[in-house]
Structure formats: C-alpha cells, structure tokens
Design a protein around this motif. Structure first.
Motif, PDB file in Angstrom:
ATOM      1  N   THR A  54       0.909  -1.221   0.002  1.00 52.82           N
ATOM      2  CA  THR A  54       0.013  -0.108   0.119  1.00 52.82           C
ATOM      3  C   THR A  54       0.843   1.409   0.076  1.00 52.82           C
ATOM      4  N   GLN A  80       0.900   5.250   0.937  1.00 55.52           N
ATOM      5  CA  GLN A  80       0.427   6.165   1.643  1.00 55.52           C
ATOM      6  C   GLN A  80       0.954   7.666   1.421  1.00 55.52           C
ATOM      7  N   VAL A  81       0.209   8.677   1.271  1.00 59.36           N
ATOM      8  CA  VAL A  81       0.610  10.077   1.111  1.00 59.36           C
ATOM      9  C   VAL A  81       0.173  10.702   2.195  1.00 59.36           C
ATOM     10  N   ALA A  82       1.286  11.297   3.052  1.00 58.74           N
ATOM     11  CA  ALA A  82       0.814  12.056   4.244  1.00 58.74           C
ATOM     12  C   ALA A  82       1.728  13.316   4.327  1.00 58.74           C
ATOM     13  N   ALA A  83       1.087  14.299   4.721  1.00 62.39           N
ATOM     14  CA  ALA A  83       1.797  15.687   4.797  1.00 62.39           C
ATOM     15  C   ALA A  83       2.852  15.423   5.991  1.00 62.39           C
ATOM     16  N   PRO A  84       4.161  15.954   6.195  1.00 62.94           N
ATOM     17  CA  PRO A  84       4.965  15.820   6.982  1.00 62.94           C
ATOM     18  C   PRO A  84       4.658  16.786   8.337  1.00 62.94           C
ATOM     19  N   LYS A  85       4.967  16.193   9.552  1.00 61.80           N
ATOM     20  CA  LYS A  85       4.598  17.097  10.695  1.00 61.80           C
ATOM     21  C   LYS A  85       5.166  18.042  10.812  1.00 61.80           C
TER      22      LYS A  85
END
Length: 61
Positions: free
Chosen positions: A20, A22-27
């Motif tokens: 899978t 997953q694309v997530a914005a950095p913290k």
C-alpha cells in the motif's frame, strides 16, 4: 474440490501481501537554508564619439 480450497487460500494470502502507498503531509515544515552570495559587476563601455556628444550637449539628460 481440494484445489479450490487451496486456490482460495493462496489468493487470499497474495491479496494480504499487496503493498500500500500512503501519502501524508510531514509533521514539521520543510525548511531550506540558502547561503548564497551574489556579486555582479556591470561594465559599460562608451564609444569616444558618443562620449563627446554627451559631454558637449549635457542638457540631453
């Protein structure tokens, strides 16, 4: 019938192993440090005839 059960087990095992993405914005925000030193020199060479015209009629500018 034995093969159908084996095929079902193999297919569910393969389906469980699918990767899978997953694309997530950095913290933390992305920071870019640029230490750039820009130097430039402009050389203007004026033709002697043009220099004489400018100096004779200085009211042009």
């Amino acid at each position: 019938m034995k093969y159908i059960g084996f095929l079902f087990i193999v297919l569910t095992g393969l389906a469980a192993c699918t990767p899978t993405v997953q694309v997530a914005a950095p913290k933390e925000p992305i920071t870019i440090n640029l230490n750039v030193k820009i130097e430039h020199e402009i050389y203007v060479k004026v033709d002697k005839a043009l220099d004489n015209v400018i100096s004779e009629s200085s009211d042009l500018f």
